[in-house]
Write an enzyme that holds these catalytic residues in place. Structure first.
Site, PDB file in Angstrom:
ATOM      1  N   LYS A   1       0.837  -1.165  -0.002  1.00 47.50           N
ATOM      2  CA  LYS A   1       0.083  -0.015  -0.128  1.00 47.50           C
ATOM      3  C   LYS A   1       0.898   1.144   0.020  1.00 47.50           C
ATOM      4  O   LYS A   1       0.369   2.201  -0.575  1.00 47.50           O
ATOM      5  CB  LYS A   1      -1.096   0.036   1.269  1.00 47.50           C
ATOM      6  CG  LYS A   1      -1.906   1.258   1.199  1.00 47.50           C
ATOM      7  CD  LYS A   1      -2.613   1.140   2.495  1.00 47.50           C
ATOM      8  CE  LYS A   1      -3.587   2.377   2.598  1.00 47.50           C
ATOM      9  NZ  LYS A   1      -4.454   2.418   3.916  1.00 47.50           N
TER      10      LYS A   1
ATOM     11  N   HIS B   1       5.187  -0.031   8.917  1.00 42.04           N
ATOM     12  CA  HIS B   1       4.760   1.122   9.305  1.00 42.04           C
ATOM     13  C   HIS B   1       6.231   2.039   9.917  1.00 42.04           C
ATOM     14  O   HIS B   1       7.026   1.806  10.583  1.00 42.04           O
ATOM     15  CB  HIS B   1       4.179   1.047  10.700  1.00 42.04           C
ATOM     16  CG  HIS B   1       2.776   0.966  10.897  1.00 42.04           C
ATOM     17  ND1 HIS B   1       1.957   0.132  11.624  1.00 42.04           N
ATOM     18  CD2 HIS B   1       2.020   0.946   9.595  1.00 42.04           C
ATOM     19  CE1 HIS B   1       0.572   0.250  11.031  1.00 42.04           C
ATOM     20  NE2 HIS B   1       0.633   0.545   9.894  1.00 42.04           N
TER      21      HIS B   1
ATOM     22  N   TYR C   1      -3.218   0.682  15.660  1.00 45.26           N
ATOM     23  CA  TYR C   1      -3.751  -0.785  15.236  1.00 45.26           C
ATOM     24  C   TYR C   1      -3.269  -1.538  16.756  1.00 45.26           C
ATOM     25  O   TYR C   1      -3.943  -2.789  16.586  1.00 45.26           O
ATOM     26  CB  TYR C   1      -2.610  -1.489  14.530  1.00 45.26           C
ATOM     27  CG  TYR C   1      -3.166  -0.811  12.891  1.00 45.26           C
ATOM     28  CD1 TYR C   1      -4.051  -1.681  12.284  1.00 45.26           C
ATOM     29  CD2 TYR C   1      -2.554   0.124  12.495  1.00 45.26           C
ATOM     30  CE1 TYR C   1      -4.447  -1.399  10.962  1.00 45.26           C
ATOM     31  CE2 TYR C   1      -2.927   0.639  11.106  1.00 45.26           C
ATOM     32  CZ  TYR C   1      -3.959  -0.162  10.468  1.00 45.26           C
ATOM     33  OH  TYR C   1      -4.236   0.358   9.280  1.00 45.26           O
TER      34      TYR C   1
END
Length: 329
Positions: free
Chosen positions: A225, A307, A316
């Site tokens: 992503k 991350h 999260y």
């Protein structure tokens, strides 16, 4: 000579004169014809300047072609542009030089009647990126019309986790039985859910995983992503899942051989059969990161899940206060 074509609720027009090719989308054929005549006259008189004749739809088409096609999330962006042109044909047909923050404020208000604030913000960010590209690099406009549009407040981050009971019910509903080869797509979807919880990988990363990127104790993701490749460590259970599906899909290109659309549809149906509410597939990432945080260092965890900003782990990591208290004794 201009050409016209009806496409759903809009009329598309193309103009080709003296090497200049233009296109536009309009709510009526009359509006399309008027635009075509004006553009052709400008081209023939030598007064055509380019930017002033482009519409919002033209910008989004150009952005999709020149920017979205090279991004990991390109398909989502193209889908959003297509839906916008279909649902808001009048705004799509507006000239870039004529649209303003009032137009986009009306779009915002209408859109919020059918989607959440989070969805609206994601779409607004995409459209704003296209306008800023047109301003900064392409020099089509002097200012983005979305700059002064008020945006809704960012929604509170989800903290939904998947309980062991829910995981078991989903596994049963999807037709997976331990010890049996996952011959059906549905059974492999059950394994994808388990694999996601073990690795914190996203749905698109798992469905796109190919055998050449699977190694003994980790797998490599080159399409993510964020656009940054990463290696993901595999737990013992994750490695077991890989071997279970290898017996079925080992000669195929992708590991699980489950199209993204099938994963989404089968997950939703299984969830409905189980009577499980307010659960998204992406919640597996919340569950995975919360579990993994108990096993590996925070820096290793951030690297594993992709991350770069450690603050994202707080979004999260959803351990409950009850479970935290148990650790305190």
């Amino acid at each position: 000579m201009a050409s016209f074509k009806k496409d759903g609720n809009v009329w598309r027009v193309q103009v080709a004169r003296r090497g200049v090719r233009l296109s536009g989308s309009f709510p009526t054929k009359k509006a399309a014809e008027a635009w075509a005549v004006e553009r052709e006259n400008e081209i023939m008189k030598g007064t055509y300047s380019g930017a002033g004749s482009r519409t919002v739809a033209d910008l989004f088409d150009e952005y999709a072609k020149r920017v979205s096609d090279g991004k990991a999330g390109g398909q989502w962006e193209r889908t959003r542009f297509k839906a916008f042109k279909k649902n808001f044909p009048d705004l799509a047909a507006k000239l870039l030089t004529e649209t303003n923050s009032h137009d986009w404020g009306l779009w915002r208000d209408e859109r919020l009647q059918t989607v959440s604030a989070g969805t609206l913000i994601r779409e607004a960010n995409l459209f704003s990126a296209a306008f800023h590209m047109a301003r900064r690099e392409w020099k089509w406009i002097d200012k983005s019309p979305m700059t002064d549009m008020r945006r809704p407040k960012e929604p509170q981050a989800r903290d939904r986790r998947i309980s062991a009971n829910e995981e078991g019910r989903l596994t049963l509903a999807l037709g997976y039985a331990p010890g049996n080869a996952p011959e059906t797509i549905s059974a492999r979807v059950a394994l994808i859910v388990q694999f996601a919880i073990e690795t914190a990988a996203r749905a698109s990363e798992i469905t796109g995983l190919t055998w050449d990127r699977v190694h003994e104790r980790h797998f490599h993701l080159d399409k993510t992503k964020t656009g940054v490749a990463r290696d993901v460590a595999m737990s013992a259970r994750a490695r077991e899942i890989i071997e279970e599906v290898r017996a079925v899909t080992g000669t195929q290109q992708t590991v699980f051989e489950v199209p993204s659309a099938s994963l989404d549809a089968l997950f939703r149906k299984a969830k409905k059969r189980c009577g499980i509410e307010d659960l998204h597939f992406h919640d597996t990432r919340h569950e995975a990161i919360t579990r993994l945080a108990k096993k590996i260092d925070v820096l290793d965890l951030a690297r594993m899940v992709g991350h770069r900003d450690l603050r994202m782990l707080q979004v999260y990591y959803n351990e409950s206060a009850h479970d935290m208290a148990a650790k305190l004794g």
